[in-house]
Design a protein around this motif. Structure first.
Motif, PDB file in Angstrom:
ATOM      1  N   ASP A  88     -14.620  38.118  45.079  1.00  0.00           N
ATOM      2  CA  ASP A  88     -15.743  38.363  45.975  1.00  0.00           C
ATOM      3  C   ASP A  88     -15.510  38.865  47.220  1.00  0.00           C
ATOM      4  O   ASP A  88     -15.768  39.380  47.480  1.00  0.00           O
ATOM      5  N   LEU A  89     -15.067  37.609  47.813  1.00  0.00           N
ATOM      6  CA  LEU A  89     -14.240  37.662  49.054  1.00  0.00           C
ATOM      7  C   LEU A  89     -13.185  38.309  49.174  1.00  0.00           C
ATOM      8  O   LEU A  89     -13.589  39.813  50.621  1.00  0.00           O
ATOM      9  N   ILE A  90     -12.693  38.842  48.302  1.00  0.00           N
ATOM     10  CA  ILE A  90     -11.617  39.906  49.026  1.00  0.00           C
ATOM     11  C   ILE A  90     -12.090  41.176  48.015  1.00  0.00           C
ATOM     12  O   ILE A  90     -11.992  42.049  49.018  1.00  0.00           O
ATOM     13  N   ARG A  91     -13.215  41.311  47.572  1.00  0.00           N
ATOM     14  CA  ARG A  91     -13.621  43.203  46.922  1.00  0.00           C
ATOM     15  C   ARG A  91     -14.652  43.009  48.447  1.00  0.00           C
ATOM     16  O   ARG A  91     -14.544  44.550  48.948  1.00  0.00           O
ATOM     17  N   ARG A  92     -14.907  42.158  49.127  1.00  0.00           N
ATOM     18  CA  ARG A  92     -15.785  42.584  49.854  1.00  0.00           C
ATOM     19  C   ARG A  92     -15.264  43.144  50.869  1.00  0.00           C
ATOM     20  O   ARG A  92     -15.860  43.903  52.199  1.00  0.00           O
ATOM     21  N   SER A  93     -13.841  42.038  52.062  1.00  0.00           N
ATOM     22  CA  SER A  93     -13.098  42.255  52.440  1.00  0.00           C
ATOM     23  C   SER A  93     -12.978  43.763  52.443  1.00  0.00           C
ATOM     24  O   SER A  93     -12.790  44.890  53.183  1.00  0.00           O
ATOM     25  N   LEU A  94     -12.521  44.521  51.147  1.00  0.00           N
ATOM     26  CA  LEU A  94     -12.163  45.955  50.774  1.00  0.00           C
ATOM     27  C   LEU A  94     -13.102  46.537  51.202  1.00  0.00           C
ATOM     28  O   LEU A  94     -12.973  47.498  51.664  1.00  0.00           O
ATOM     29  N   GLU A  95     -14.353  46.484  50.741  1.00  0.00           N
ATOM     30  CA  GLU A  95     -15.597  47.090  50.981  1.00  0.00           C
ATOM     31  C   GLU A  95     -15.236  47.796  52.414  1.00  0.00           C
ATOM     32  O   GLU A  95     -15.389  48.698  53.019  1.00  0.00           O
TER      33      GLU A  95
END
Length: 168
Positions: A88-95
């Protein structure tokens, strides 16, 4: 001066000592160049069956699979498992980056959010080789372009090359 190398069966008093030494060096060089291919051949079945070989990438944790047996080193075989909190942390960073935030800013936010994770989870959000315990922007950039994040695992794509003093 007389030189004797017992392990290589070389004695400079013998007239053919240089031929024996040359042959030994040739065989040693062939063995060294063949070694990486033997390692890859041994690892291929593990990779094809979804087992970890080497370090576990960021965002994943190794999960033991006792029923799969042991490695040649006597360790339980493991499979990678996604750590949902880190994913989730990586996904938020990509977003954030897709929304226009710079990589440096996204990295700072990632580190701030990773620091709030529980200890058991935080260790999978930061590279264990990090001496500071946080992601640096260069490492963060490499994390974001790592194909394993999107589920693409490859084997034998990159190969190490031996560099001697002549070609460095």
């Amino acid at each position: 001066v007389r030189a004797i190398a017992i392990a290589e069966n070389v004695d400079t008093a013998d007239k053919q000592w240089d031929d024996i030494l040359t042959l030994n060096l040739f065989l040693a060089q062939k063995q060294v160049s063949a070694h990486p291919e033997f390692v890859r051949m041994g690892q291929r079945p593990l990779i094809e069956n979804g087992f970890l070989v080497g370090a576990c990438p960021l965002g994943f944790r190794p999960v033991p699979v006792p029923e799969a047996g042991f490695t040649k080193k006597g360790k339980v075989k493991t499979r990678p498992e996604i750590v949902p909190e880190v994913a989730d942390l990586i996904r938020r960073s990509l977003e954030r980056i897709a929304g226009g935030v710079t990589i440096s800013q996204a990295c700072r936010l990632y580190n701030r959010e990773a620091a709030e994770l529980p200890d058991g989870v935080r260790r999978y959000a930061v590279d264990p080789r990090s001496t500071t315990g946080v992601m640096r922007p260069e490492a963060f950039r490499k994390l974001l372009i790592n194909e394993r994040i999107i589920g693409k695992w490859s084997f034998g794509k990159l190969r190490n090359t031996w560099k001697d003093s002549k070609n460095t």
